[in-house]
Design an enzyme around this catalytic site. Structure first.
Site: not given
Ligand code: 13P
Ligand code: G3H
Ligand code: ZN
Length: 306
Positions: A48, A253, A132, A80
């Site tokens: 991310s 995640d 998205e 991500d």
């Molecule tokens: P979760 O919070 O359900 O694990 O989703 C993760 C996600 O979409 C990362 O892009």
């Molecule tokens: O989609 C989101 C992920 O769970 C990433 O979370 O920005 O806290 O790393 P983060």
């Molecule tokens: Zn996501």
């Protein structure tokens, strides 16, 4: 070794999905890779924006490269939720296999404009782009209360044609984090079918796909945490979209975080004199590996595909 483009087509032809697992450090990366090695599964390793900042681009890249060399399974590095052209460019220049430009919070035309800019830069370098459309329900949203949050199939067709994105993340009722549904957990399969009919050649992505195992929630709460009423996306619903629909990539995640925190909290509470990080990190890696292997086999139908 097969490339990501091969898997984009293969998984939809053969009724499986690829797990996109977020890593933030050596331990989460190792746990994910161990799990995928046990099931011989291809996987996307997601970074991310926050994780990119936390690890640093060079470190994230080097960790991934080492894992790929060590585990000898098809692993792909993915950005991500890149929110800007600059972040996507950074990941592309670092040699990521694919990037997500998440401009879903912008007005439709702005989303198209920014996504197109990323696609143009990424495709010159052979990098795939996920975009998205629609809004994933937030913690305060009642999913059924606002139909506008779901991806609109007609807009999806216009969006894909206008941007040339390779894959599309859709909003069909899931949300990020450990509190996904207030009432009954439900995915909007009708909306998904309509999207599939509108863009049959575009592999789709499901975000917010953690199942939030109650055993981990209980352990966390027992050992000092407070995750009351945490609820995830049911594994059965994920299995259905992985095997019967055009969803090629499923993101996880939160479940990795829960596995890590549950094992660490329990170990530290039961071993109050321990100050050796490796003791609980070893347990966390194994718990993540088990979680990932279970998802690959029983939820994503992704075994021996590597
Ligand atoms: P979760 O919070 O359900 O694990 O989703 C993760 C996600 O979409 C990362 O892009
Ligand atoms: O989609 C989101 C992920 O769970 C990433 O979370 O920005 O806290 O790393 P983060
Ligand atoms: Zn996501």
């Amino acid at each position: 070794m097969k490339n990501l483009e091969f898997y984009l087509k293969d998984c939809n032809k053969k009724g499986y999905a690829i797990g996109a697992y977020n890593f933030v450090n050596f331990e989460t990366l190792k746990g994910i890779c161990e799990g995928c090695k046990r099931t011989k599964s291809p996987a996307l390793l997601s970074v991310s924006e926050g994780a990119l900042e936390y690890m640093g681009g060079t470190f994230a890249r080097a960790l991934f490269d080492t894992a790929k060399k060590e585990y000898k399974i098809p692993l792909f590095l993915h950005l991500d939720h890149g929110k800007s052209f600059e972040t996507c460019k950074k990941a592309i220049d670092l040699g990521f296999d694919s990037v997500m430009i998440d401009a879903s919070s912008l007005p439709f035309k702005e989303n198209i404009k920014l996504t197109k800019k990323v696609v143009s830069y990424a495709h010159k370098k052979g990098v795939l782009v996920e975009a998205e459309l629609g809004v994933l329900a937030g913690i305060e949203d009642t999913v059924s209360a606002d139909k506008n949050i779901y991806t609109n199939p007609e807009q999806a067709a216009e969006f894909v044609a206008a941007t040339g994105c390779d894959t599309l993340a859709v909003a069909i009722g899931t949300s990020h984090g450990a509190y996904k549904f207030k009432g009954k957990a439900k995915l909007e399969i009708k909306v998904l079918k309509a999207i599939e009919e509108a863009i049959p050649n575009t592999p789709l992505v499901l975000h917010g796909a953690s199942s939030v195992p109650q055993s981990h929630v209980k352990t966390i709460n027992k050992f000092g945490g407070s995750l009351e009423n945490a609820k995830g996306t049911p594994a059965k619903a994920l299995h259905e979209v992985a095997t019967q629909h055009n969803i090629y990539k499923i993101n996880t995640d939160t479940d990795i975080r829960l596995a890590y925190i549950a094992t660490s909290r329990k170990h530290l509470a039961e071993n109050t004199k321990n100050i050796d990080l490796r003791k609980f990190n070893t347990l966390a890696i194994e718990e993540i590996a088990k979680l990932v292997a279970d998802k690959n086999i029983n939820v994503f139908n992704n075994q021996n595909k590597g």
